[in-house]
Structures are given as structure tokens and as C-alpha cells.
Design a protein around this motif. Structure first.
Motif, PDB file in Angstrom:
ATOM      1  N   THR A  98      33.218 -10.203 -15.268  1.00  0.00           N
ATOM      2  CA  THR A  98      34.617  -9.712 -14.709  1.00  0.00           C
ATOM      3  C   THR A  98      34.741  -8.334 -15.254  1.00  0.00           C
ATOM      4  N   ILE A  99      35.190  -7.434 -14.535  1.00  0.00           N
ATOM      5  CA  ILE A  99      35.468  -6.064 -14.709  1.00  0.00           C
ATOM      6  C   ILE A  99      37.073  -6.009 -14.660  1.00  0.00           C
ATOM      7  N   GLY A 100      37.542  -5.539 -15.975  1.00  0.00           N
ATOM      8  CA  GLY A 100      38.946  -5.361 -16.025  1.00  0.00           C
ATOM      9  C   GLY A 100      39.393  -4.424 -15.271  1.00  0.00           C
ATOM     10  N   ASN A 101      38.703  -3.067 -15.164  1.00  0.00           N
ATOM     11  CA  ASN A 101      39.219  -1.664 -14.776  1.00  0.00           C
ATOM     12  C   ASN A 101      38.220  -1.467 -13.625  1.00  0.00           C
ATOM     13  N   LYS A 102      38.535  -1.770 -12.410  1.00  0.00           N
ATOM     14  CA  LYS A 102      37.574  -1.330 -11.286  1.00  0.00           C
ATOM     15  C   LYS A 102      37.690   0.178 -10.838  1.00  0.00           C
ATOM     16  N   LYS A 103      38.723   0.715 -11.521  1.00  0.00           N
ATOM     17  CA  LYS A 103      38.914   2.243 -11.185  1.00  0.00           C
ATOM     18  C   LYS A 103      37.519   2.799 -11.824  1.00  0.00           C
ATOM     19  N   LEU A 104      37.352   2.364 -12.948  1.00  0.00           N
ATOM     20  CA  LEU A 104      36.317   3.081 -13.632  1.00  0.00           C
ATOM     21  C   LEU A 104      35.006   2.605 -13.965  1.00  0.00           C
ATOM     22  N   HIS A 105      35.007   1.247 -13.477  1.00  0.00           N
ATOM     23  CA  HIS A 105      33.995   0.390 -14.194  1.00  0.00           C
ATOM     24  C   HIS A 105      33.555  -0.514 -12.929  1.00  0.00           C
ATOM     25  N   GLY A 106      32.128  -0.778 -12.974  1.00  0.00           N
ATOM     26  CA  GLY A 106      31.659  -1.888 -11.686  1.00  0.00           C
ATOM     27  C   GLY A 106      31.219  -0.966 -10.650  1.00  0.00           C
ATOM     28  N   GLY A 107      30.681  -1.676  -9.450  1.00  0.00           N
ATOM     29  CA  GLY A 107      30.441  -0.937  -8.377  1.00  0.00           C
ATOM     30  C   GLY A 107      28.798  -1.005  -8.403  1.00  0.00           C
ATOM     31  N   ASP A 108      28.272  -0.421  -7.094  1.00  0.00           N
ATOM     32  CA  ASP A 108      27.084  -0.509  -7.110  1.00  0.00           C
ATOM     33  C   ASP A 108      26.221   0.239  -8.031  1.00  0.00           C
ATOM     34  N   ASP A 109      26.645   1.424  -8.514  1.00  0.00           N
ATOM     35  CA  ASP A 109      26.019   2.417  -9.409  1.00  0.00           C
ATOM     36  C   ASP A 109      26.031   1.903 -10.806  1.00  0.00           C
ATOM     37  N   GLN A 110      27.180   0.803 -11.057  1.00  0.00           N
ATOM     38  CA  GLN A 110      27.086   0.505 -12.599  1.00  0.00           C
ATOM     39  C   GLN A 110      27.328  -1.085 -12.242  1.00  0.00           C
ATOM     40  N   ALA A 111      26.325  -1.743 -11.650  1.00  0.00           N
ATOM     41  CA  ALA A 111      26.366  -3.073 -11.335  1.00  0.00           C
ATOM     42  C   ALA A 111      25.960  -3.771 -12.463  1.00  0.00           C
ATOM     43  N   VAL A 112      25.115  -3.374 -13.397  1.00  0.00           N
ATOM     44  CA  VAL A 112      24.444  -4.202 -14.728  1.00  0.00           C
ATOM     45  C   VAL A 112      24.343  -3.193 -15.731  1.00  0.00           C
ATOM     46  N   TYR A 113      25.130  -3.545 -16.628  1.00  0.00           N
ATOM     47  CA  TYR A 113      24.791  -2.710 -17.945  1.00  0.00           C
ATOM     48  C   TYR A 113      23.738  -3.230 -18.920  1.00  0.00           C
ATOM     49  N   VAL A 114      22.876  -2.535 -19.420  1.00  0.00           N
ATOM     50  CA  VAL A 114      21.732  -3.044 -20.227  1.00  0.00           C
ATOM     51  C   VAL A 114      21.772  -2.259 -21.758  1.00  0.00           C
ATOM     52  N   TYR A 115      21.734  -3.042 -22.727  1.00  0.00           N
ATOM     53  CA  TYR A 115      21.633  -2.385 -23.987  1.00  0.00           C
ATOM     54  C   TYR A 115      20.514  -2.922 -24.789  1.00  0.00           C
ATOM     55  N   ALA A 116      19.790  -2.337 -25.693  1.00  0.00           N
ATOM     56  CA  ALA A 116      18.563  -2.555 -26.277  1.00  0.00           C
ATOM     57  C   ALA A 116      18.968  -3.309 -27.614  1.00  0.00           C
ATOM     58  N   ARG A 117      18.203  -4.463 -27.895  1.00  0.00           N
ATOM     59  CA  ARG A 117      18.543  -4.960 -29.163  1.00  0.00           C
ATOM     60  C   ARG A 117      18.154  -4.284 -30.262  1.00  0.00           C
ATOM     61  N   GLU A 118      16.997  -3.353 -30.036  1.00  0.00           N
ATOM     62  CA  GLU A 118      16.674  -2.461 -31.159  1.00  0.00           C
ATOM     63  C   GLU A 118      17.739  -1.406 -31.297  1.00  0.00           C
ATOM     64  N   ASP A 119      18.386  -1.069 -30.537  1.00  0.00           N
ATOM     65  CA  ASP A 119      19.546  -0.036 -30.631  1.00  0.00           C
ATOM     66  C   ASP A 119      20.834  -0.714 -31.283  1.00  0.00           C
ATOM     67  N   LEU A 120      21.032  -1.776 -31.105  1.00  0.00           N
ATOM     68  CA  LEU A 120      22.229  -2.833 -31.705  1.00  0.00           C
ATOM     69  C   LEU A 120      21.717  -2.747 -33.071  1.00  0.00           C
ATOM     70  N   ASP A 121      20.554  -3.406 -33.477  1.00  0.00           N
ATOM     71  CA  ASP A 121      19.880  -3.240 -34.815  1.00  0.00           C
ATOM     72  C   ASP A 121      20.208  -1.956 -35.609  1.00  0.00           C
ATOM     73  N   GLU A 175      27.613  -5.093 -22.913  1.00  0.00           N
ATOM     74  CA  GLU A 175      26.086  -5.367 -22.024  1.00  0.00           C
ATOM     75  C   GLU A 175      26.175  -6.472 -21.613  1.00  0.00           C
ATOM     76  N   ASN A 176      25.717  -6.526 -19.906  1.00  0.00           N
ATOM     77  CA  ASN A 176      25.250  -7.577 -19.368  1.00  0.00           C
ATOM     78  C   ASN A 176      23.975  -8.284 -19.852  1.00  0.00           C
ATOM     79  N   LEU A 177      22.962  -7.411 -19.973  1.00  0.00           N
ATOM     80  CA  LEU A 177      21.813  -7.747 -20.358  1.00  0.00           C
ATOM     81  C   LEU A 177      21.337  -7.268 -21.735  1.00  0.00           C
ATOM     82  N   THR A 178      20.941  -8.019 -22.936  1.00  0.00           N
ATOM     83  CA  THR A 178      20.504  -7.405 -24.028  1.00  0.00           C
ATOM     84  C   THR A 178      19.027  -7.635 -23.830  1.00  0.00           C
TER      85      THR A 178
END
Length: 222
Positions: free
Chosen positions: A54-77, A94-97
Motif C-alpha cells: 500500500t502507498i498512502g500518498n500517491k501524489k509523492l510516492h509510488g509509480g513506475d519510477d518508485q515501484a520498489v524501494y530497496v534498503y541494504a541490511r548493512e546500512d540498517l545495521d 523498504e519493500n526489499l531488504t
């Protein structure tokens, strides 16, 4: 080996920064395979590239250029140590860690294949921190801290659909012939506008950031 540690979907909740609205920033791992597909335009499309997200604010988030958000576990650590608090997979929205692959230093236009039957994704833009992100983490100075550290994670577009699941391998299918990384784009937009000319001509950069860089560069030369 580069891999997906978790696939994270929104647990829809009241937006802590705007209680009259809902948000999908609170993402939690799912053990099930999730279909990934191009969601369409930001405001009028499906929002997230992940079915069931779910995208809460479609005016600023989501769409083809922001389809999948990825963050590295190394950076989370790293953040976990700096903030002295536990950060579970999905906690940055993030969608994918991921593990074992450069995210912040990924090149714009770099293409990732997920698993053997999964989607082909293309790096398109960095994440920009917002007030919802700060309020969700209950860190009032978070936007400034996140910007200064410049580990924004990456948005990717979907070039071909397919399922993703925890444990899938990530392989880099191609890299473009330039040096414009997620980190460079983030710094150019957030802190160092003198870097913006380097973004022009990078074909895979998101439409929004391409237009922003062009406007700023043209205004500076006027």
C-alpha cells in the motif's frame, strides 16, 4: 552472495504526521512469494510495484519510477549502532531488504535480476526523507540526520514482472557507462546543487529528478 533477506509489505496505519490520513510506511516481512509488476503512473496508477503493498500518498510516492524501494541490511545495521535501537527489516519502509549488494552506491540504470523466475529491476532514484518517515521513527531531527549521512536506499522500476521471495539471489545483469550513483544523485538534490549538471543525460534517472535537475541547471545559467 547478493540476496533478498526479506520482502516487506505495508501494515496500513494512521499517519503519525497527519492523523487524518493513512500510511504504508510500516512494512513487515512476509514469508510468501509476492508478485512484482510495473504499477503505472504515480498519481493514477496502482501505487506500489508489489501486489498487496500500500502507498498512502500517491501524489509523492509510488509509480513506475518508485515501484520498489530497496534498503541494504548493512546500512540498517550501521543505523542500528548509531541510533542505539533495534531496526527490523522493513522498518525504513523498504519493500526489499538486501544483503551483499551495493544499494547506495548502485549506478542509476543498473539492472538487477531477482531469483531465477523473478523480475528485472532498474535503479532509478534515491529516496527523499519526509516528515512521515521522521514521525514514524519518532526522531524529530531525522530528516537532517538522514540527509547528512546520505545512505538513502534506492528506488527501482520494473522492466519485467515476476515473483520475489526471501532468499532469492540478486544478480546484476548490466551496468551503464557512467559514474552517477544513488549517493551522488541524493547529494545533488539535497545538499550540493553544483552536482546537478552531472545528472543531465543519465537516461534511466527518474522523470521527476531529471526535470528537477534541468530546471535548477537552467535557472543557475539564466
Amino acid at each position: 552472495m547478493a540476496s533478498i533477506l526479506s520482502v516487506n509489505l505495508a501494515r496500513v496505519r494512521t499517519n503519525p504526521d497527519a492523523p487524518s490520513r493513512s500510511t504504508g510506511i510500516d512494512k513487515v516481512p512476509t514469508p510468501e512469494p509476492v508478485m512484482v509488476r510495473a504499477p503505472g503512473a504515480m498519481r493514477s496508477g496502482l501505487g506500489s510495484g508489489l501486489v498487496g503493498d500500500t502507498i498512502g500518498n500517491k501524489k509523492l510516492h509510488g509509480g513506475d519510477d518508485q515501484a520498489v524501494y530497496v534498503y541494504a541490511r548493512e546500512d540498517l545495521d550501521d543505523w542500528q549502532a548509531e541510533l542505539d535501537r533495534s531496526l527490523t527489516n522493513g522498518m525504513f519502509g523498504e519493500n526489499l531488504t538486501t544483503s551483499g549488494i551495493e544499494v547506495t552506491d548502485a549506478l542509476i540504470g543498473e539492472r538487477w535480476r531477482i531469483g531465477t523466475d523473478g523480475p528485472l529491476l532498474e535503479v532509478s532514484a534515491p529516496r527523499t526523507p519526509c516528515r512521515t518517515f521522521s514521525a514514524f521513527l519518532q526522531l524529530p531531527n531525522w530528516i537532517k540526520t538522514f540527509t547528512e549521512t546520505a545512505k538513502p536506499g534506492a528506488y527501482l522500476r520494473v522492466l519485467s514482472p515476476g515473483p520475489v521471495r526471501a532468499g532469492d539471489a540478486i544478480s546484476i545483469e548490466s551496468r551503464p557507462n557512467h559514474d552517477v550513483t544513488i549517493a551522488l544523485v541524493f547529494r545533488a538534490k539535497m545538499s550540493y546543487p553544483e552536482l546537478l549538471p552531472r545528472l543531465l543525460g543519465v537516461d534511466a534517472l527518474s522523470t521527476e529528478l531529471t526535470a528537477y535537475a534541468r530546471r535548477r541547471v537552467q535557472a543557475a545559467g539564466a
